[in-house]
Design an enzyme around this catalytic site. Structure first.
Site, PDB file in Angstrom:
ATOM      1  CG  HIS A  83      -1.877  -0.908   1.339  1.00 40.36           C
ATOM      2  ND1 HIS A  83      -3.240  -0.932   0.571  1.00 40.36           N
ATOM      3  CD2 HIS A  83      -2.015  -2.356   1.700  1.00 40.36           C
ATOM      4  CE1 HIS A  83      -3.943  -2.106   0.800  1.00 40.36           C
ATOM      5  NE2 HIS A  83      -3.048  -2.938   1.478  1.00 40.36           N
ATOM      6  CG  ASN A 156      -7.956  -4.283   1.050  1.00 44.20           C
ATOM      7  OD1 ASN A 156      -7.114  -3.072   1.341  1.00 44.20           O
ATOM      8  ND2 ASN A 156      -7.483  -5.501   1.060  1.00 44.20           N
ATOM      9  CG  HIS A 348      -2.441  -1.015  15.241  1.00 45.24           C
ATOM     10  ND1 HIS A 348      -2.115  -2.271  14.909  1.00 45.24           N
ATOM     11  CD2 HIS A 348      -2.177  -1.072  16.630  1.00 45.24           C
ATOM     12  CE1 HIS A 348      -1.914  -3.123  15.912  1.00 45.24           C
ATOM     13  NE2 HIS A 348      -1.931  -2.233  16.948  1.00 45.24           N
ATOM     14  CE1 TYR A 371      -2.119  -4.721   9.492  1.00 50.73           C
ATOM     15  CE2 TYR A 371      -2.277  -2.526   8.299  1.00 50.73           C
ATOM     16  CZ  TYR A 371      -2.661  -3.930   8.197  1.00 50.73           C
ATOM     17  OH  TYR A 371      -3.027  -4.465   7.040  1.00 50.73           O
TER      18      TYR A 371
HETATM   19 FE1  HDE Z   1      -2.517  -4.860   5.415  1.00 50.15          FE
HETATM   20  N1  HDE Z   1      -0.589  -3.913   5.947  1.00 50.15           N
HETATM   21  N2  HDE Z   1      -1.902  -6.569   5.967  1.00 50.15           N
HETATM   22  N3  HDE Z   1      -4.200  -5.617   4.684  1.00 50.15           N
HETATM   23  N4  HDE Z   1      -3.089  -3.026   4.796  1.00 50.15           N
HETATM   24  C1  HDE Z   1      -0.294  -2.673   5.949  1.00 50.15           C
HETATM   25  O1  HDE Z   1       0.900  -1.428   7.436  1.00 50.15           O
HETATM   26  C2  HDE Z   1      -0.610  -6.766   6.775  1.00 50.15           C
HETATM   27  C3  HDE Z   1      -4.505  -6.835   4.977  1.00 50.15           C
HETATM   28  C4  HDE Z   1      -4.241  -2.858   4.251  1.00 50.15           C
HETATM   29  O2  HDE Z   1      -2.988   3.547   4.018  1.00 50.15           O
HETATM   30  C5  HDE Z   1       1.092  -2.238   6.172  1.00 50.15           C
HETATM   31  O3  HDE Z   1       1.348   0.725   7.915  1.00 50.15           O
HETATM   32  C6  HDE Z   1      -0.616  -8.365   6.974  1.00 50.15           C
HETATM   33  C7  HDE Z   1      -5.825  -7.168   4.820  1.00 50.15           C
HETATM   34  C8  HDE Z   1      -4.582  -1.251   3.991  1.00 50.15           C
HETATM   35  O4  HDE Z   1      -1.724   3.386   5.650  1.00 50.15           O
HETATM   36  C9  HDE Z   1       1.450  -3.801   7.023  1.00 50.15           C
HETATM   37  C10 HDE Z   1      -1.909  -8.918   6.471  1.00 50.15           C
HETATM   38  C11 HDE Z   1      -6.508  -5.940   4.200  1.00 50.15           C
HETATM   39  C12 HDE Z   1      -3.184  -0.627   4.234  1.00 50.15           C
HETATM   40  C13 HDE Z   1       0.507  -4.557   6.725  1.00 50.15           C
HETATM   41  C14 HDE Z   1      -2.576  -7.740   6.042  1.00 50.15           C
HETATM   42  C15 HDE Z   1      -5.319  -5.100   4.471  1.00 50.15           C
HETATM   43  C16 HDE Z   1      -2.431  -1.907   4.799  1.00 50.15           C
HETATM   44  C17 HDE Z   1       1.901  -1.663   5.426  1.00 50.15           C
HETATM   45  C18 HDE Z   1      -2.105 -10.331   6.667  1.00 50.15           C
HETATM   46  C19 HDE Z   1      -7.803  -5.404   4.207  1.00 50.15           C
HETATM   47  C20 HDE Z   1      -2.495   0.797   4.131  1.00 50.15           C
HETATM   48  C21 HDE Z   1       2.140  -0.313   5.948  1.00 50.15           C
HETATM   49  C22 HDE Z   1      -2.445 -10.623   7.788  1.00 50.15           C
HETATM   50  C23 HDE Z   1      -8.766  -5.849   5.221  1.00 50.15           C
HETATM   51  C24 HDE Z   1      -2.896   1.434   5.298  1.00 50.15           C
HETATM   52  C25 HDE Z   1       1.297  -0.163   7.148  1.00 50.15           C
HETATM   53  C26 HDE Z   1      -2.593   3.059   5.018  1.00 50.15           C
HETATM   54  C27 HDE Z   1      -1.024  -1.574   5.110  1.00 50.15           C
HETATM   55  C28 HDE Z   1       0.239  -5.927   6.880  1.00 50.15           C
HETATM   56  C29 HDE Z   1      -3.507  -8.130   5.072  1.00 50.15           C
HETATM   57  C30 HDE Z   1      -5.358  -3.613   4.237  1.00 50.15           C
HETATM   58  C31 HDE Z   1       2.725  -4.285   6.602  1.00 50.15           C
HETATM   59  C32 HDE Z   1       0.617  -8.807   7.864  1.00 50.15           C
HETATM   60  C33 HDE Z   1      -6.740  -8.504   5.006  1.00 50.15           C
HETATM   61  C34 HDE Z   1      -5.599  -0.632   3.497  1.00 50.15           C
HETATM   62  O5  HDE Z   1       1.506  -3.549   8.251  1.00 50.15           O
END
Ligand code: HDE
Length: 682
Positions: A83, A156, A348, A371
């Site tokens: 993202h 999402n 987070h 997060y």
């Molecule tokens: Fe994320 N995801 N994600 N994700 N995600 C991040 O956090 C992660 C997942 C989503 O505009 C990171 O600050 C793991 C689902 C959005 O700042 C990180 C898993 C959904 C955003 C991270 C998922 C999301 C992130 C990268 C599996 C939809 C952007 C930077 C367990 C419900 C937020 C950050 C923003 C961002 C990890 C799965 C949505 C690395 C480990 C499911 C919208 O922490």
């Protein structure tokens, strides 16, 4: 005593909150009248480094040169690991109050209560500088600055995810991002490693279907749904619980770009979505979404109509559990500084408020770790909550001390509990009667295993449900998307294996994709019975609000154009005149205009200009309404466009155009665009 839900007084306090204050330049910083060093030393010259004579070498003692360059060298922070590409805006969330029956969270439960929010929309795979319109899932992350603390809904624009367990996240992301040897391709899934992974890892199938649907190429962030994906547990004032899924419903409807249009836009205007968000807010054409919840009983087995609510690869069809609107979000203010606000915002899943709890969805559980962890390297330490964009509007007293970038000067000697030395200044634990976050007691038991529930093994039935729910045009787009992406794979074995996966979802789709790839269609075991969910369909007979749409007139800034501009402006539509050369009232020239920035085009003058021919042919192929005024008829003929084709509007007025824009595209034209009949003029 602090109230559990925000009282009018709390709201008043919130209005003069630290977040709002923090948006003004911090006291003492960047407010002086003179240019200075970071230490406040006034500087007479910032254009020349200190040298031994005008032609001599620079001197190491030039502290201004070194400070200026050193700061510059460290201006960038690590981009988000996923993202990375996104943009955001502030807004206001207003609760309808009806959610009080299921949650005690004040920002949802108190009718009319307004809560400040910041929303960040994003793509998943591309780097920070990648294009907005690539085929990808979009992030829809919302931070609510509630009077009870920040609540983050990090969702999402697709309701399901590729994996069921967080431990697979590095795998799916490594597979989907660029190949590590050459760092290509950028921001897309049309490559071997992605299809290798998802063809082997079939729990991804449902999300892959969404990623190959039109949802992956939204027209704008204004026209996307948002989903919390996981099931959450809500708790009301009586302590009763319910399982819920969160939905954002765009007031403007769900609309997409044509695939070719998305590709062209990625080159012509890589900032297409970002620009639309900022320009719309500047023009007062605010993005609006309703927050809705699907409410399911908090049953012991955590299933609903046989759907496992802990499985993030499953939806609950709206026909089984209607989405009940509980509040409205209006995005009405652009950030002042991209880095300070959009880039430094830290979401987070663990930012929760009383009345909202998590469930045991194993994907959600892993996100609760990730997060917080990721901010440590991205924002450089544990004090990121002190950054203005991340500050809570509720009073904070956390007993945390020190760490990198600590900007609070803590007083006193006590940073521990219990203590007898802090006196009235020190924080005391808050019970539920004063808004303390107390989990609903839930029994946890089980053997220590690395295993999924049996119900997680169904990887195909909901992908089949999704495909069956789409309109024929959307289904065709999906066939084209699968064919496009798989044909970009170098490995034949991957294509064949993926066809084998598709065969377990839908036979007709598999046959069409296989035909496009020139491969035999394998046999599979698709689900025998599928009940479609019409709510998943984008193309319907509904006419949607048109604020933010753009009409181009190939002609001159004459009276007719001015009248249309005036009439459509009232509905939030921008009308731009495209003329051979610039001048007063001309917003685009033949050289600078491209079809992708218009939702409809009017040919109002006779021309054979090649760029205008391309513009009209693209608008035609992308099923956009095309109007004809006067000599424009000749221009359409020059472009090879049949005046009798669907959606060619003869002498349209504002009302005709508004109605056509409200349908988004001329769907009746699409069947004529099949390969053999498409491309007028080609
Ligand atoms: Fe994320 N995801 N994600 N994700 N995600 C991040 O956090 C992660 C997942 C989503 O505009 C990171 O600050 C793991 C689902 C959005 O700042 C990180 C898993 C959904 C955003 C991270 C998922 C999301 C992130 C990268 C599996 C939809 C952007 C930077 C367990 C419900 C937020 C950050 C923003 C961002 C990890 C799965 C949505 C690395 C480990 C499911 C919208 O922490």
């Amino acid at each position: 005593m602090e109230p559990t839900v925000p009282s009018p007084k709390a709201k008043e306090e919130a209005e003069t909150s630290p977040v709002k204050e923090s948006l003004a330049p911090a006291r003492g910083l960047q407010t002086g009248d003179y240019l200075t060093t970071a230490q406040g030393l006034r500087l007479p010259d910032t254009d020349h480094s200190l040298k031994a004579g005008p032609r001599g070498p620079s001197l190491l003692e030039d502290f201004h040169l070194r400070e200026k360059i050193t700061h510059f060298d460290h201006e960038r922070i690590p981009e988000r690991v996923v993202h990375a590409r996104g943009s955001g805006a502030y807004g206001t969330f207003t609760a309808y109050g009806n959610a009080a029956s299921v949650t005690k969270a004040g920002f949802l439960a108190e009718k009319g209560l307004e809560t400040d929010v910041f929303v960040r929309f994003s793509t998943v795979l591309g780097s920070r500088g990648s294009a907005d319109t690539v085929r990808d899932t979009r992030g829809f992350a919302v931070k609510f600055y509630t009077a009870e603390g920040n609540f983050d809904l990090v969702g999402n624009n697709m309701p399901v995810f590729f994996i069921q367990d967080a431990i697979k996240f590095p795998d799916v992301i490594h597979a989907a991002k660029w190949h590590p040897d050459r760092e290509i391709p950028q921001a897309q899934t049309a490559h071997d490693t992605f299809w290798d992974f998802v063809s082997l890892h079939t729990e991804a199938t449902h999300h892959v279907f969404w990623a190959m649907s039109d949802r992956a190429v939204p027209r704008s962030y204004r026209t996307m749904e948002g989903f919390g994906v996981h099931t959450f547990r809500l708790v009301n004032a009586e302590g009763e619980t319910a399982l819920v899924k969160f939905h954002w419903k765009p007031v403007a409807g769900v609309h997409s770009l044509a695939w070719e249009e998305a590709q062209i836009t990625a080159g012509v205007d890589p900032d297409f979505h970002r620009r639309d968000l900022a320009d719309s807010i500047d023009a007062g054409l605010f993005y609006e979404f309703e927050l809705g919840i699907q409410v399911m009983p908090d049953s012991d087995d955590e299933t609903f109509h046989g759907i496992d609510l802990l499985d993030p690869t499953k939806i609950v069809p709206e026909e089984l559990a209607p989405v009940q609107p509980v509040g409205k979000l209006v995005l009405n203010r652009n950030p002042d500084n991209f880095h300070a606000e959009t880039e430094q915002i830290a979401f987070h899943l663990g930012h929760l408020v009383p009345g909202i709890e998590v469930t045991n969805d194993p994907l959600l559980q892993g996100r609760l770790f990730s997060y917080l962890d990721t901010q440590l390297s991205r924002l450089g330490g544990p004090n990121f909550a002190q950054l203005p964009i991340n500050r809570s509007q509720a009073p904070v007293n956390d007993n945390h001390r020190d760490g990198l970038h600590q900007s609070v000067v803590h007083r006193g000697i006590v940073a521990y509990l219990p203590n007898s030395l802090a006196g009235p200044e020190g924080p005391v634990p808050a019970g539920p009667e004063v808004g303390g976050y107390v989990n609903v007691p839930k029994m946890v038991h089980g053997e220590k295993v690395r295993a999924n529930p049996v119900s997680f093994a169904d990887h195909y039935s909901q992908a089949a449900l999704f495909y069956a729910s789409l309109s024929p045009i959307e289904q065709d787009h999906m066939v084209e998307a699968f064919t496009f992406e798989l044909s970009k794979c170098y490995e034949q074995a991957i294509r064949e294996r993926m066809l084998g996966v598709l065969a377990n979802v839908n036979t007709e789709l598999t046959a069409k994709v296989a035909a496009g790839l020139g491969l035999p269609a394998p046999e599979g075991k698709p689900p025998l019975e599928v009940t479609p969910s019409p709510a998943l369909r984008q193309i319907t007979d509904r006419v949607w609000p048109i604020a933010g749409r753009v009409v181009g007139i190939i002609g001159a800034p004459d009276k007719q154009a001015a009248a249309l501009q005036k009439a459509l402006k009232a509905q939030g539509v921008v009308v731009r005149v495209i003329a051979p050369v610039g001048g007063p009232g001309v917003e685009r020239t033949f050289q600078t205009a491209r079809s992708v920035e218009f939702d409809a085009v009017i040919a109002a003058t006779a021309t054979t200009d090649l760029q205008m021919m391309v513009l009209l042919q693209e608008a035609y192929r992308h099923a956009k309404p095309i109007g004809v005024w006067g000599k424009g008829e000749q221009t359409l003929a020059n472009a090879g466009i049949d005046l009798k084709a669907p959606g060619i509007l003869l002498d349209p007025d504002a009302d005709t155009l508004a109605a056509a824009l409200g349908a988004h595209r001329v769907w009746a034209r699409v069947p004529l665009l099949k390969p053999a009949a498409s491309s007028p003029g080609s």
